[in-house]
Design a protein around this motif. Structure first.
Motif, PDB file in Angstrom:
ATOM      1  N   PHE A   1      -5.641  -0.622  -5.558  1.00  0.00           N
ATOM      2  CA  PHE A   1      -4.692  -1.201  -5.679  1.00  0.00           C
ATOM      3  C   PHE A   1      -4.876  -2.353  -6.500  1.00  0.00           C
ATOM      4  O   PHE A   1      -4.262  -2.659  -7.226  1.00  0.00           O
TER       5      PHE A   1
ATOM      6  N   LEU B   1       2.192   1.994  -3.717  1.00  0.00           N
ATOM      7  CA  LEU B   1       1.183   2.584  -4.060  1.00  0.00           C
ATOM      8  C   LEU B   1       0.675   3.958  -4.367  1.00  0.00           C
ATOM      9  O   LEU B   1       0.322   4.773  -5.281  1.00  0.00           O
TER      10      LEU B   1
ATOM     11  N   TRP C   1      -8.761  -0.049  -1.693  1.00  0.00           N
ATOM     12  CA  TRP C   1      -8.256  -1.536  -2.590  1.00  0.00           C
ATOM     13  C   TRP C   1      -9.034  -1.832  -3.823  1.00  0.00           C
ATOM     14  O   TRP C   1      -7.782  -2.191  -4.510  1.00  0.00           O
TER      15      TRP C   1
ATOM     16  N   LEU D   1       0.871  -1.328   0.261  1.00  0.00           N
ATOM     17  CA  LEU D   1       0.036  -0.111  -0.398  1.00  0.00           C
ATOM     18  C   LEU D   1       0.850   1.434   0.313  1.00  0.00           C
ATOM     19  O   LEU D   1       0.059   1.841  -0.590  1.00  0.00           O
TER      20      LEU D   1
ATOM     21  N   SER E   1       3.057   4.109  -8.089  1.00  0.00           N
ATOM     22  CA  SER E   1       1.842   2.973  -9.375  1.00  0.00           C
ATOM     23  C   SER E   1       1.760   3.934 -10.499  1.00  0.00           C
ATOM     24  O   SER E   1       1.524   5.010 -10.864  1.00  0.00           O
TER      25      SER E   1
END
Length: 231
Positions: free
Chosen positions: A209, A170, A206, A167, A174
């Motif tokens: 992600f 990210l 999420w 995370l 990313s």
């Protein structure tokens, strides 16, 4: 004629007196707002007309009843069950070659329940009232009246534990953020708040992600194909 699905658990004490649209507007309102805030203004403006809030009222206004609770349940069986819950159950069970059945969705039971008066569905803030009364001599009360528990994936805990590093990546570097679609500063703030336990942004994070992983997969396949073609 479509028939209502069973109501989901929640604060139902005033459901008979509340406009049926409110039953949907309350769901995940905060998560949707945070997701919109993560988008760059231009992207958010471009998506303004693509909203499930426009779909729900259409389904719910087309229901064959004027009762607020029944209208909400009608929309549920048209949208929530086939588009979410049953889809997840089917995919998860089929992935392990398991044939799943939902006995409470037997069409005869649903048709009968659809004709019940609201007072038999909700009473004193308790959903599925008549159903639970019928089982009181068969199940202990701590089982029959315990809070509803879904099969929730512990994403919030994962992002503070085994996926904490992923995370962080990210937010730092990313493909999802490199698209320019998202406000990188806002996303990093959400990551920090989540990992410090100040807020639960797991749903929005999420989705971001998964988008990042999908882009990596698609671009990796494209690069592999270009390399193969170049040979």
């Amino acid at each position: 004629m479509g028939t209502p699905a069973p109501a989901r658990q929640g604060d139902l004490s005033g459901a008979r007196d509340v406009d049926s649209g409110c039953l949907f507007q309350r769901r995940r309102r905060c998560a949707r707002r945070r997701a919109r805030e993560a988008l760059q203004p231009l992207v958010s403006h471009g998506l303004a007309g693509l909203s499930r809030e426009r779909t729900v009222p259409r389904r719910h206004d087309g229901s064959p009843t004027d009762n607020a609770l029944a209208r909400a349940q009608y929309a549920d069986i048209k949208i929530w069950l086939p588009g979410d819950i049953l889809t997840k159950v089917d995919r998860a069970s089929m992935a392990v070659s398991l044939e799943a059945r939902e006995p409470l969705l037997d069409h005869k039971l649903i048709e009968w329940a659809a004709g019940l008066a609201p007072r038999h569905k909700i009473r004193d803030g308790q959903g599925k009232w008549l159903f639970k009364q019928g089982l009181r001599d068969k199940l202990p009360e701590d089982i029959l009246f315990r809070p509803k528990m879904g099969f929730v994936v512990p994403i919030a805990q994962w992002f503070r534990g085994p996926l904490a590093g992923a995370l962080q990546q990210l937010g730092q570097k990313s493909l999802a953020l490199s698209t320019g679609w998202f406000d990188a500063g806002f996303v990093r703030t959400c990551i920090d708040e989540h990992q410090r336990g100040l807020r639960d942004h797991s749903r929005m994070l999420w989705q971001l992600f998964m988008l990042d992983r999908a882009l990596a997969h698609l671009l990796g396949e494209t690069q592999s194909q270009l390399t193969t073609d170049g040979k």
